[in-house]
Design a protein around this motif. Sequence first.
Motif, PDB file in Angstrom:
ATOM      1  N   ASP A 113       0.008   5.018   1.180  1.00  0.00           N
ATOM      2  CA  ASP A 113      -1.209   5.575   1.767  1.00  0.00           C
ATOM      3  C   ASP A 113      -0.839   6.616   2.635  1.00  0.00           C
ATOM      4  O   ASP A 113       0.148   6.821   3.370  1.00  0.00           O
ATOM      5  CB  ASP A 113      -1.793   4.270   2.699  1.00  0.00           C
ATOM      6  CG  ASP A 113      -3.345   4.737   3.143  1.00  0.00           C
ATOM      7  OD1 ASP A 113      -4.202   5.039   2.395  1.00  0.00           O
ATOM      8  OD2 ASP A 113      -3.298   4.745   4.363  1.00  0.00           O
ATOM      9  N   TYR A 168      -5.102   0.160  -3.914  1.00  0.00           N
ATOM     10  CA  TYR A 168      -5.083   1.366  -3.766  1.00  0.00           C
ATOM     11  C   TYR A 168      -6.286   2.024  -2.942  1.00  0.00           C
ATOM     12  O   TYR A 168      -7.375   1.640  -3.459  1.00  0.00           O
ATOM     13  CB  TYR A 168      -4.777   2.167  -4.884  1.00  0.00           C
ATOM     14  CG  TYR A 168      -4.431   3.763  -4.716  1.00  0.00           C
ATOM     15  CD1 TYR A 168      -3.398   3.913  -3.836  1.00  0.00           C
ATOM     16  CD2 TYR A 168      -5.255   4.820  -4.671  1.00  0.00           C
ATOM     17  CE1 TYR A 168      -2.740   5.422  -3.591  1.00  0.00           C
ATOM     18  CE2 TYR A 168      -4.976   6.167  -4.493  1.00  0.00           C
ATOM     19  CZ  TYR A 168      -3.622   6.409  -3.909  1.00  0.00           C
ATOM     20  OH  TYR A 168      -3.232   7.442  -3.691  1.00  0.00           O
ATOM     21  N   PHE A 169      -6.177   2.755  -1.798  1.00  0.00           N
ATOM     22  CA  PHE A 169      -7.105   3.081  -0.951  1.00  0.00           C
ATOM     23  C   PHE A 169      -7.119   4.704  -0.740  1.00  0.00           C
ATOM     24  O   PHE A 169      -6.044   5.113  -0.899  1.00  0.00           O
ATOM     25  CB  PHE A 169      -6.964   2.431   0.605  1.00  0.00           C
ATOM     26  CG  PHE A 169      -7.339   1.049   0.780  1.00  0.00           C
ATOM     27  CD1 PHE A 169      -8.442   0.466   0.816  1.00  0.00           C
ATOM     28  CD2 PHE A 169      -6.007   0.272   0.415  1.00  0.00           C
ATOM     29  CE1 PHE A 169      -8.386  -1.056   1.027  1.00  0.00           C
ATOM     30  CE2 PHE A 169      -6.071  -1.054   0.402  1.00  0.00           C
ATOM     31  CZ  PHE A 169      -7.292  -1.867   0.738  1.00  0.00           C
ATOM     32  N   GLY A 193      -7.582   4.772   7.907  1.00  0.00           N
ATOM     33  CA  GLY A 193      -6.133   4.905   7.744  1.00  0.00           C
ATOM     34  C   GLY A 193      -5.439   3.771   8.838  1.00  0.00           C
ATOM     35  O   GLY A 193      -4.557   3.101   8.477  1.00  0.00           O
ATOM     36  N   LEU A 196       3.675  -1.227   3.969  1.00  0.00           N
ATOM     37  CA  LEU A 196       3.200   0.034   3.682  1.00  0.00           C
ATOM     38  C   LEU A 196       4.051   1.001   3.498  1.00  0.00           C
ATOM     39  O   LEU A 196       5.323   1.370   4.208  1.00  0.00           O
ATOM     40  CB  LEU A 196       2.430   0.454   5.448  1.00  0.00           C
ATOM     41  CG  LEU A 196       2.118   2.183   5.340  1.00  0.00           C
ATOM     42  CD1 LEU A 196       0.760   2.179   4.298  1.00  0.00           C
ATOM     43  CD2 LEU A 196       1.515   2.224   6.628  1.00  0.00           C
ATOM     44  N   HIS A 212      -8.052  -0.319   9.294  1.00  0.00           N
ATOM     45  CA  HIS A 212      -8.398  -0.913   8.237  1.00  0.00           C
ATOM     46  C   HIS A 212      -7.234  -0.721   7.323  1.00  0.00           C
ATOM     47  O   HIS A 212      -6.603  -2.099   7.128  1.00  0.00           O
ATOM     48  CB  HIS A 212      -9.566   0.269   7.307  1.00  0.00           C
ATOM     49  CG  HIS A 212      -9.894  -0.551   6.155  1.00  0.00           C
ATOM     50  ND1 HIS A 212      -9.288  -0.524   5.171  1.00  0.00           N
ATOM     51  CD2 HIS A 212     -11.033  -1.324   5.932  1.00  0.00           C
ATOM     52  CE1 HIS A 212      -9.803  -1.174   3.917  1.00  0.00           C
ATOM     53  NE2 HIS A 212     -11.213  -1.650   4.578  1.00  0.00           N
ATOM     54  N   ASN A 213      -6.508   0.168   7.000  1.00  0.00           N
ATOM     55  CA  ASN A 213      -5.315   0.184   6.102  1.00  0.00           C
ATOM     56  C   ASN A 213      -4.062  -0.557   6.565  1.00  0.00           C
ATOM     57  O   ASN A 213      -3.513  -1.691   6.163  1.00  0.00           O
ATOM     58  CB  ASN A 213      -5.063   1.457   5.497  1.00  0.00           C
ATOM     59  CG  ASN A 213      -6.176   1.848   4.495  1.00  0.00           C
ATOM     60  OD1 ASN A 213      -7.107   1.204   4.268  1.00  0.00           O
ATOM     61  ND2 ASN A 213      -6.142   3.033   3.873  1.00  0.00           N
ATOM     62  N   LEU A 249       0.783  -1.301  -0.165  1.00  0.00           N
ATOM     63  CA  LEU A 249       0.109  -0.059   0.177  1.00  0.00           C
ATOM     64  C   LEU A 249       0.867   1.336  -0.129  1.00  0.00           C
ATOM     65  O   LEU A 249       1.981   1.297   0.616  1.00  0.00           O
ATOM     66  CB  LEU A 249      -1.089   0.268   1.191  1.00  0.00           C
ATOM     67  CG  LEU A 249      -1.687  -1.023   1.468  1.00  0.00           C
ATOM     68  CD1 LEU A 249      -2.771  -0.829   2.614  1.00  0.00           C
ATOM     69  CD2 LEU A 249      -2.566  -1.674   0.260  1.00  0.00           C
TER      70      LEU A 249
END
Length: 620
Positions: free
Chosen positions: A264, A315-316, A273, A288, A276-277, A262
Amino acid sequence: MNAIASTIQESAPRYRTVAVSTATAICHKDGDVWRITSAEALADYPGRMTDCLAAGAERHPDRVLVAQRGAQGNWIEITYREMLARARAIGQALLDRGLCAQRPLAILSGNDLEHLHLSLGAMWAGIPFSSVSPPYSLVSTDYGKLRHVFEVLTPGLVYAADGAMFARAIGAVVPADMEVVTRDGSLPGRTATAFDALVRTQLTNVDDAQAAVGPETLVKFLFTSGSTRQPKAVPTTHRMLCSNQQMLRQAIPDFTIEPPVLVDWLPWNHTFGSSHNFGIVLYNGGTLYIDDGKPAPGKFEETLRNLREISPTAYFNVPKGWEELGLALERDAALRERFFSRVRIYFFGGAGLSQQAWDRLERVTQAHCAERIRIMAGLGMTETSPCCLFTTVPIMRAGYVGTPAPGCEVKLVPVNGKLEARFRGPHVMKGYWRMAETPAQPVFDEEGFYCSGDALKFVDAEQPELGFMFDGRIAEDFKLSSGTFVSVGPLRARVLAAGAPYVQDVAIAGMDRDDIGLLVFPRMEDCRRLSGLAPSASHREVLAAPAVRSAFSQMLTILNESATGSASRVARLLLLDEPPSLDRGEMTDKGTLNQRAVLTHRAALVDALYGTVSEDVITI
């Protein structure tokens, strides 16, 4: 063949290969109440998120867990093995200082390597932490929300990366006898501890503390955004995080095929953020890359720089980020080559993605890749750590929020003419921290379901197993003087779509009035370009320009062409030259407009909107 299988065969376009769940929803109606669950049971999950860190350090010790750009522009990388060693040392330092649930760690600054070290160190030692919204310290001028956070938490230690940047907020709110840690140990006006001193702590009993950590141990306090009132502290446990990550893994088993990578920026003081991520990365052995950019003026170029170097597997972003990225992908061939090289999932959250932004993203993806990439979303909140619904069935459209995750029970209850979504499961909190439930505002219903205040409606009433469309926030809805209900969420989405690119956000007025009016926060940069005026022109001059007023008058016409009655017909609007205020609670720190606060604090403008004829008001 069941209805969902039929829909898949008839409508499935050519997508880039990605593994997502095809589990159906099980629906049952009990009187006026709907009960919905996933047909797939929730599988076993670890008892602690720290088990994932330990497992990663054992199975792939040299894999990068997290990276961030350094001052020279290079990526500073921390492996799983390095992070575990440092987390143990930091956990020991926090234990030595007597931190606990009653005296947790408070982190004031944003996403960085030290922030993550502290979070995982606290987690390892069984000490809760709270990532506090940086704007409470850096944007607010009265520090009201920061004081509220400290009153609720009573922290025992405070961290801020840059002492000078946070000095005023610390001086105003942090007691003089409370220890403050900064990256370099510098803090104007008082003594501070250097972050590296924590990393050098000698281990004594931290692993004993880790052994005592269990599923019900508190990991952190996440504060709600305060979109309707003062932020509330959500005590988040290991069970909540681990169960929700397992739900997410079963919804998107693609994360088990290749460790997720990710890029992010989403802030760790919010559940999207952090829980979740970053949870996806840690739970699935991924990596990350911390993005120091964001979808804001002057900041998004850093995001594009990072995406030109690092290819994410998923991708978030929030809708504004997707809007900016879609435009950039259309223009930048090098960005397209890198970004599309291995991304298999798009995911948005925080608000609804406009159909215009959705269509642009699909066009540029199809043109470059000759295939589509699944655009996913869901419904979640801080109190549910966060996800309850996922869009894994083959419906692809703006506003669709999907079907229940495995292990999440959904109950839809009629409230004010809508269906309120209520949730129960191992991922749902048991109550707010240091806040009693009141009969007037119940947090849970008589069966223990969390009352979300979000409204849902079936995407197809004849096939309820296909899931739900988001139907707005019940608390924002109101009645016109005729008694007609106005559904604010869907109307706001229509305004944003019809007013693109000139509308930043909008507050919907009309309670006890004869018709609907809008207080519009314009995108000043786009309006300035449209106006044709010199850069020195004031905001008020820009908004008074004939071309700008004509564009908003046309927006009213477009809105009312599809109106079906007084509940959706907009009669008037007023353009605001003053942006929403964080101090007054009009805007949450994640960029969400607080409808109630805007209408309350700008009551005089609402009166002007409905008063005698004014040249400032645009009418149909």
